[in-house]
Design a protein around this motif. Structure first.
Motif, PDB file in Angstrom:
ATOM      1  N   LEU A 152       7.778 -23.841  50.404  1.00  0.00           N
ATOM      2  CA  LEU A 152       9.137 -24.219  50.829  1.00  0.00           C
ATOM      3  C   LEU A 152       9.496 -22.475  52.265  1.00  0.00           C
ATOM      4  CD1 LEU A 152      12.790 -25.174  49.796  1.00  0.00           C
ATOM      5  CD2 LEU A 152      10.851 -26.846  51.093  1.00  0.00           C
ATOM      6  N   SER A 153       8.909 -21.726  52.483  1.00  0.00           N
ATOM      7  CA  SER A 153       9.154 -20.465  52.827  1.00  0.00           C
ATOM      8  C   SER A 153       7.514 -20.681  54.097  1.00  0.00           C
ATOM      9  CB  SER A 153       8.661 -19.307  52.725  1.00  0.00           C
ATOM     10  OG  SER A 153      10.105 -18.312  51.526  1.00  0.00           O
ATOM     11  N   ALA A 154       6.426 -21.204  53.412  1.00  0.00           N
ATOM     12  CA  ALA A 154       4.838 -21.856  54.121  1.00  0.00           C
ATOM     13  C   ALA A 154       4.982 -22.364  54.815  1.00  0.00           C
ATOM     14  CB  ALA A 154       4.060 -21.425  53.086  1.00  0.00           C
ATOM     15  N   TYR A 155       6.138 -24.138  54.784  1.00  0.00           N
ATOM     16  CA  TYR A 155       5.110 -25.424  54.701  1.00  0.00           C
ATOM     17  C   TYR A 155       7.148 -25.434  55.558  1.00  0.00           C
ATOM     18  CZ  TYR A 155       0.850 -24.377  53.533  1.00  0.00           C
ATOM     19  OH  TYR A 155       0.051 -23.557  53.256  1.00  0.00           O
ATOM     20  N   PRO A 156       8.201 -24.600  56.309  1.00  0.00           N
ATOM     21  CA  PRO A 156      10.035 -25.855  56.092  1.00  0.00           C
ATOM     22  C   PRO A 156       9.532 -26.694  56.870  1.00  0.00           C
ATOM     23  CG  PRO A 156       9.369 -23.960  58.140  1.00  0.00           C
ATOM     24  CD  PRO A 156       7.725 -23.896  57.249  1.00  0.00           C
ATOM     25  N   GLN A 157       8.760 -27.453  57.679  1.00  0.00           N
ATOM     26  CA  GLN A 157       8.687 -28.252  58.029  1.00  0.00           C
ATOM     27  C   GLN A 157       8.474 -29.307  57.447  1.00  0.00           C
ATOM     28  OE1 GLN A 157       6.067 -26.317  58.681  1.00  0.00           O
ATOM     29  NE2 GLN A 157       4.174 -27.049  58.447  1.00  0.00           N
ATOM     30  N   HIS A 158       8.076 -29.273  55.771  1.00  0.00           N
ATOM     31  CA  HIS A 158       7.853 -30.627  54.837  1.00  0.00           C
ATOM     32  C   HIS A 158       8.682 -30.043  53.171  1.00  0.00           C
ATOM     33  CE1 HIS A 158       3.968 -31.138  57.640  1.00  0.00           C
ATOM     34  NE2 HIS A 158       4.058 -30.159  56.558  1.00  0.00           N
ATOM     35  N   ARG A 159       9.504 -30.061  54.374  1.00  0.00           N
ATOM     36  CA  ARG A 159      11.599 -29.809  52.889  1.00  0.00           C
ATOM     37  C   ARG A 159      11.330 -30.837  52.262  1.00  0.00           C
ATOM     38  NH1 ARG A 159      15.552 -27.149  51.902  1.00  0.00           N
ATOM     39  NH2 ARG A 159      14.728 -25.234  53.468  1.00  0.00           N
ATOM     40  N   GLY A 160      11.616 -32.160  53.191  1.00  0.00           N
ATOM     41  CA  GLY A 160      11.779 -33.212  52.089  1.00  0.00           C
ATOM     42  C   GLY A 160      10.246 -33.298  50.789  1.00  0.00           C
ATOM     43  N   TRP A 161       9.330 -33.624  51.359  1.00  0.00           N
ATOM     44  CA  TRP A 161       7.950 -33.546  50.285  1.00  0.00           C
ATOM     45  C   TRP A 161       7.698 -32.836  49.648  1.00  0.00           C
ATOM     46  CZ3 TRP A 161       6.778 -37.981  48.761  1.00  0.00           C
ATOM     47  CH2 TRP A 161       7.021 -39.027  50.018  1.00  0.00           C
ATOM     48  N   ILE A 162       8.109 -31.521  49.827  1.00  0.00           N
ATOM     49  CA  ILE A 162       8.277 -29.949  49.019  1.00  0.00           C
ATOM     50  C   ILE A 162       9.015 -30.146  47.849  1.00  0.00           C
ATOM     51  CG2 ILE A 162       8.372 -27.826  49.074  1.00  0.00           C
ATOM     52  CD1 ILE A 162       6.857 -27.562  51.351  1.00  0.00           C
ATOM     53  N   GLU A 163      10.591 -30.551  48.057  1.00  0.00           N
ATOM     54  CA  GLU A 163      11.233 -30.755  47.857  1.00  0.00           C
ATOM     55  C   GLU A 163      11.441 -31.962  46.704  1.00  0.00           C
ATOM     56  OE1 GLU A 163      14.737 -30.406  49.780  1.00  0.00           O
ATOM     57  OE2 GLU A 163      15.513 -28.429  49.808  1.00  0.00           O
ATOM     58  N   LYS A 164      10.665 -33.185  47.045  1.00  0.00           N
ATOM     59  CA  LYS A 164      10.623 -34.450  45.770  1.00  0.00           C
ATOM     60  C   LYS A 164       9.396 -33.781  44.597  1.00  0.00           C
ATOM     61  CE  LYS A 164      11.048 -38.333  47.935  1.00  0.00           C
ATOM     62  NZ  LYS A 164      11.002 -39.855  48.766  1.00  0.00           N
ATOM     63  N   LEU A 165       8.398 -33.204  44.824  1.00  0.00           N
ATOM     64  CA  LEU A 165       7.804 -32.783  44.490  1.00  0.00           C
ATOM     65  C   LEU A 165       7.698 -31.709  44.055  1.00  0.00           C
ATOM     66  CD1 LEU A 165       4.634 -34.996  46.701  1.00  0.00           C
ATOM     67  CD2 LEU A 165       6.133 -35.718  44.539  1.00  0.00           C
ATOM     68  N   THR A 166       8.445 -30.620  43.649  1.00  0.00           N
ATOM     69  CA  THR A 166       8.377 -29.567  42.992  1.00  0.00           C
ATOM     70  C   THR A 166       9.920 -30.016  42.707  1.00  0.00           C
ATOM     71  OG1 THR A 166       9.481 -28.823  44.413  1.00  0.00           O
ATOM     72  CG2 THR A 166       7.296 -28.552  44.533  1.00  0.00           C
ATOM     73  N   ASP A 167       9.824 -28.308  40.849  1.00  0.00           N
ATOM     74  CA  ASP A 167      11.743 -27.940  40.268  1.00  0.00           C
ATOM     75  C   ASP A 167      12.036 -27.680  41.462  1.00  0.00           C
ATOM     76  OD1 ASP A 167      10.576 -30.191  38.482  1.00  0.00           O
ATOM     77  OD2 ASP A 167       9.509 -28.917  37.012  1.00  0.00           O
TER      78      ASP A 167
END
Length: 167
Positions: A152-167
């Motif tokens: 999230l720090s490196a790629y905040p623009q992809h929050r939706g996918w990052i939250e969906k595909l990480t714990d």
């Protein structure tokens, strides 16, 4: 459909994968590449190539991770699967593996080395049976599971996918 998935897991001798879903290594080349013949990101020799079966069911996901080799995904059976990849420069690509070429699905997709990537059954999909080929061959020493906060720090623009595909 659940019975078909359970039968595939049993028939193909699949086991849980650390990133999610089920897998089984089906090929590991007998020949190896010495570390002196590999790019500096590798430490130690690697098999020339490896391959696995990989299955995700509805509700499963392949958590964001990266490896040091290119990974080729192959679609075998079931329903469409979304592969999400984030390049080191932050560019996100969404690719759907499947058979409906008219809808933009593809039967094969390459995730380049060093990209963060994960997968999830496309909406309405019950399961997807795929295969993954890695060259130089896969080694868990080359596997890094993504940390939500770091991504999230490196790629905040992809929050939706990052939250969906990480714990």
């Amino acid at each position: 459909m659940l019975e078909e998935v359970d039968e595939l897991v049993a028939r193909l001798n699949l086991v849980p994968h650390p990133e999610g879903g089920f897998y089984r290594e089906t090929y590991r080349a007998n020949e190896t590449i010495p570390d002196t013949g590999l790019p500096p990101r590798f430490h130690g020799s690697r098999a020339v190539s490896t391959a696995i079966f990989y299955l995700l069911r509805t509700g499963d996901r392949s958590k964001l991770h990266r490896i040091k080799s290119d990974e080729i995904w192959h679609f075998y059976k079931g329903d469409p699967l979304a592969i999400i990849a984030i390049a080191p420069d932050g560019q996100l690509t969404e690719t759907t593996l499947g058979r409906d070429f008219g809808q933009g699905q593809v039967p094969q997709h390459v995730v380049p080395a060093g990209h963060w990537f994960g997968a999830i059954p496309a909406p309405g999909s019950a399961y997807a049976l795929t295969g993954c080929t890695v060259a130089p061959g896969f080694d868990f020493a080359d596997f890094e599971l993504g940390a939500r906060g770091t991504l999230l720090s490196a790629y905040p623009q992809h929050r939706g996918w990052i939250e969906k595909l990480t714990d």
